[in-house]
Design a protein around this motif. Structure first.
Motif, PDB file in Angstrom:
ATOM      1  N   TYR A 145      -9.656  -9.576   7.077  1.00 20.85           N
ATOM      2  CA  TYR A 145      -8.798  -8.759   6.209  1.00 20.85           C
ATOM      3  C   TYR A 145      -7.646  -8.190   7.026  1.00 20.85           C
ATOM      4  CZ  TYR A 145     -11.754  -5.262   8.474  1.00 20.85           C
ATOM      5  OH  TYR A 145     -12.432  -4.525   9.410  1.00 20.85           O
ATOM      6  N   THR A 146      -6.585  -7.831   6.316  1.00 27.12           N
ATOM      7  CA  THR A 146      -5.471  -7.081   6.899  1.00 27.12           C
ATOM      8  C   THR A 146      -5.399  -5.741   6.192  1.00 27.12           C
ATOM      9  OG1 THR A 146      -4.240  -9.087   7.465  1.00 27.12           O
ATOM     10  CG2 THR A 146      -2.983  -7.027   7.308  1.00 27.12           C
ATOM     11  N   MET A 147      -5.362  -4.676   6.964  1.00 29.79           N
ATOM     12  CA  MET A 147      -5.406  -3.323   6.412  1.00 29.79           C
ATOM     13  C   MET A 147      -4.162  -2.552   6.810  1.00 29.79           C
ATOM     14  SD  MET A 147      -8.270  -0.324   7.035  1.00 29.79           S
ATOM     15  CE  MET A 147      -9.547  -1.203   6.113  1.00 29.79           C
ATOM     16  N   ALA A 148      -3.518  -1.907   5.835  1.00 28.24           N
ATOM     17  CA  ALA A 148      -2.383  -1.017   6.081  1.00 28.24           C
ATOM     18  C   ALA A 148      -2.853   0.428   5.964  1.00 28.24           C
ATOM     19  CB  ALA A 148      -1.273  -1.295   5.079  1.00 28.24           C
ATOM     20  N   PHE A 149      -2.176   1.329   6.711  1.00 31.03           N
ATOM     21  CA  PHE A 149      -2.541   2.745   6.723  1.00 31.03           C
ATOM     22  C   PHE A 149      -1.423   3.592   6.142  1.00 31.03           C
ATOM     23  CE2 PHE A 149      -4.567   0.792  10.493  1.00 31.03           C
ATOM     24  CZ  PHE A 149      -5.885   0.926  10.096  1.00 31.03           C
ATOM     25  N   ASP A 150      -1.802   4.729   5.541  1.00 30.91           N
ATOM     26  CA  ASP A 150      -0.787   5.659   5.049  1.00 30.91           C
ATOM     27  C   ASP A 150      -0.120   6.375   6.216  1.00 30.91           C
ATOM     28  OD1 ASP A 150      -2.957   7.279   5.764  1.00 30.91           O
ATOM     29  OD2 ASP A 150      -2.533   8.743   4.189  1.00 30.91           O
ATOM     30  N   SER A 151       0.956   7.099   5.931  1.00 30.29           N
ATOM     31  CA  SER A 151       1.754   7.721   6.988  1.00 30.29           C
ATOM     32  C   SER A 151       0.975   8.786   7.753  1.00 30.29           C
ATOM     33  CB  SER A 151       3.034   8.330   6.406  1.00 30.29           C
ATOM     34  OG  SER A 151       2.719   9.317   5.435  1.00 30.29           O
ATOM     35  N   ASN A 152      -0.028   9.401   7.125  1.00 31.48           N
ATOM     36  CA  ASN A 152      -0.836  10.420   7.789  1.00 31.48           C
ATOM     37  C   ASN A 152      -2.052   9.842   8.499  1.00 31.48           C
ATOM     38  OD1 ASN A 152       0.788  12.602   6.904  1.00 31.48           O
ATOM     39  ND2 ASN A 152      -0.238  12.560   4.904  1.00 31.48           N
ATOM     40  N   ARG A 153      -2.250   8.524   8.366  1.00 32.36           N
ATOM     41  CA  ARG A 153      -3.390   7.833   8.974  1.00 32.36           C
ATOM     42  C   ARG A 153      -4.713   8.465   8.533  1.00 32.36           C
ATOM     43  NH1 ARG A 153       1.129   6.039   9.946  1.00 32.36           N
ATOM     44  NH2 ARG A 153       1.681   4.817  11.816  1.00 32.36           N
ATOM     45  N   THR A 154      -4.819   8.650   7.212  1.00 31.25           N
ATOM     46  CA  THR A 154      -6.055   9.189   6.646  1.00 31.25           C
ATOM     47  C   THR A 154      -6.774   8.190   5.750  1.00 31.25           C
ATOM     48  OG1 THR A 154      -4.867  10.142   4.759  1.00 31.25           O
ATOM     49  CG2 THR A 154      -5.195  11.569   6.693  1.00 31.25           C
ATOM     50  N   ILE A 155      -6.064   7.148   5.294  1.00 30.40           N
ATOM     51  CA  ILE A 155      -6.656   6.167   4.393  1.00 30.40           C
ATOM     52  C   ILE A 155      -6.108   4.791   4.722  1.00 30.40           C
ATOM     53  CG2 ILE A 155      -4.945   6.226   2.540  1.00 30.40           C
ATOM     54  CD1 ILE A 155      -8.697   6.530   1.885  1.00 30.40           C
ATOM     55  N   GLY A 156      -6.935   3.778   4.541  1.00 29.15           N
ATOM     56  CA  GLY A 156      -6.506   2.401   4.723  1.00 29.15           C
ATOM     57  C   GLY A 156      -6.780   1.598   3.476  1.00 29.15           C
ATOM     58  N   VAL A 157      -5.940   0.577   3.230  1.00 26.73           N
ATOM     59  CA  VAL A 157      -6.109  -0.316   2.082  1.00 26.73           C
ATOM     60  C   VAL A 157      -5.889  -1.745   2.557  1.00 26.73           C
ATOM     61  CG1 VAL A 157      -5.177  -1.022  -0.153  1.00 26.73           C
ATOM     62  CG2 VAL A 157      -5.405   1.406   0.377  1.00 26.73           C
ATOM     63  N   THR A 158      -6.793  -2.655   2.187  1.00 28.38           N
ATOM     64  CA  THR A 158      -6.611  -4.056   2.551  1.00 28.38           C
ATOM     65  C   THR A 158      -5.615  -4.705   1.597  1.00 28.38           C
ATOM     66  OG1 THR A 158      -8.529  -4.704   1.213  1.00 28.38           O
ATOM     67  CG2 THR A 158      -8.910  -4.253   3.548  1.00 28.38           C
TER      68      THR A 158
END
Length: 434
Positions: A145-158
């Motif tokens: 999988y490839t996962m991106a993170f939000d700007s605060n680095r609190t959540i990731g989404v594939t």
């Protein structure tokens, strides 16, 4: 050189922890290490010039740390800097390595060992031998999988295939790979088997420890991965007895996170503290074999504990990470225990504090035995007593499958007094409100 209060580290090893190599520093006892760490596992796994499976920082020499001491490393902060990463379960590819795909990669085209590489396009065949152009990566994903993170680095989404390919085209930027890192960014592979999966970010250090007394490939500085070094055909093969010189810096224990204290053995002069393999999140066991590797900024404080001779690491987790049975007793609980003790003529109750002892081995049974033996040897107890205490005042928890565990229990403070650990542990949990 004059020892420094703060040592900044942005250089990396070639994947081997070698006590003969020059260290960074020196660092004053009680000083801070600030490091920009590079991603672990997958990036180095597809970079054949790295010889250890990871890419950790050059070790830091701590002034006054002597063989037979220990160093308490307080994790002051961990900050993820990557905007995205890729990971997943792996499969090694025959014909592309000598004995161990993490350590000795061989180009299937020209036969060069540890070949330099170039990136051509994206996808699992993008890593090419710089000499002959052959696809040279020794691993591929079975499910990735490839996962991106939000700007605060609190959540990731594939993300889906299109987004994964976009990220792959700017791999070093999205992964915030440190300038001195040589690894190929794993997002280059652009895996997208999981799409729309959400994950909470809680970063920790998969690699944190001190330098072994003989050269070790960094990912194999543990009792489970280290099994592959025994009688291996490559340059870093060793005997079973030599494997005991490890320091277990590669733990992948998710409780080695911001706020925790890791107590590490000193097996070479100066200790040689090294850091790496930051993970964005991981469930106990790291059952996929890998998790979301990221770049990050780490702030550590190192304090020598003179004369504390230990074989492997000890951990003081943050209070929230302690097993229920190992949490320090509240005032109300102590009052109830005192009343009960009085009913049965027990004159004095033990005072105790929680400690985790790390054990590693070929499998979880061997790792548990190793952790129990380390706890018993350090505290001067028998293994059966440690088993009883871990059963009624603690827990055995899996760090990494197949063979990293923690033995956590409430240790009588009179034993900790003899090791000069009582004040350190008391202050650690008082600061967290326990």
């Amino acid at each position: 050189m004059e020892a420094k209060q703060t040592v900044y580290v942005n250089e990396f090893t070639n994947g081997v922890l070698d006590p003969s190599e020059e260290m960074v520093g020196p660092l004053k006892d009680g000083g801070h290490i600030v490091a920009n760490t590079s991603p672990g596992c997958w990036g180095p796994m597809i970079t054949p010039s790295l010889r250890g499976g990871h890419e950790v920082t050059k070790p830091v020499f701590v002034e006054g740390a002597e063989v037979g001491d220990a160093i308490a490393i307080r994790i002051k902060s961990i900050q993820v800097t990557s905007m995205a990463t890729s990971s997943g379960n792996d499969r090694s590819l025959d014909g592309r390595f000598v004995g161990d795909p993490y350590i000795a990669v061989k180009c299937p085209g020209c036969g060069e060992l540890y070949p330099e590489t170039k990136i051509e396009g994206t996808g699992s065949e993008a890593i090419r031998c710089a000499s002959c152009g052959e696809d040279v990566t020794p691993f591929e994903f079975t499910n990735g999988y490839t996962m991106a993170f939000d700007s605060n680095r609190t959540i990731g989404v594939t993300v889906d295939e299109a987004a994964a390919k976009y990220i792959a085209g700017e791999g070093r930027e999205f992964m915030a790979t440190p300038e001195n890192s040589v690894q190929n960014p794993i997002v280059t592979f652009a895996p997208s088997d999981l799409v729309g999966t959400m994950a909470r970010v809680r970063p920790f250090l998969g690699q944190l420890g001190t330098t072994p007394s003989r050269p070790f490939p960094d990912s194999h500085n543990a009792g489970d991965f280290g099994q592959f070094l025994i009688d291996a055909a490559h340059d870093y093969g060793m005997t079973k007895d030599q494997l005991e010189e490890r320091t277990d810096g590669h733990m992948d224990i998710n409780r080695v996170r911001e706020g925790a204290v890791l107590i590490c053995p000193v097996k070479v002069p100066g200790g040689g503290i090294y850091i790496g393999d930051m993970h964005a999140m991981q469930g106990d066991g790291e059952i996929a074999g890998h998790t979301a590797d990221v770049s990050g900024i780490v702030n550590l404080q190192a304090k020598i504990i003179k004369g504390l001779t230990i074989d492997g690491p000890m951990l003081l987790p943050v209070a929230d990470d302690l097993p229920y049975l190992a949490k320090p007793f509240t005032a109300k609980e102590k009052q109830a225990a005192e009343r009960l003790a009085g009913l049965y003529g027990v004159a004095k109750l033990e005072q105790s504090l929680p400690v985790s002892f790390i054990g590693t081995g070929a499998d979880l049974n061997e790792a548990t035995d190793n952790g129990l033996e380390r706890a018993a040897d350090t505290l001067g107890l028998t293994v059966p007593e440690v088993k009883n205490r871990a059963t009624i005042t603690g827990s055995i928890e899996i760090g990494r499958n197949p063979g990293v565990i923690t033995v956590t229990f409430l240790v009588p403070t009179h034993l900790l007094d003899e090791l000069n650990l009582t004040d350190l542990i008391t202050n650690h949990y008082e600061a967290s409100g326990e």
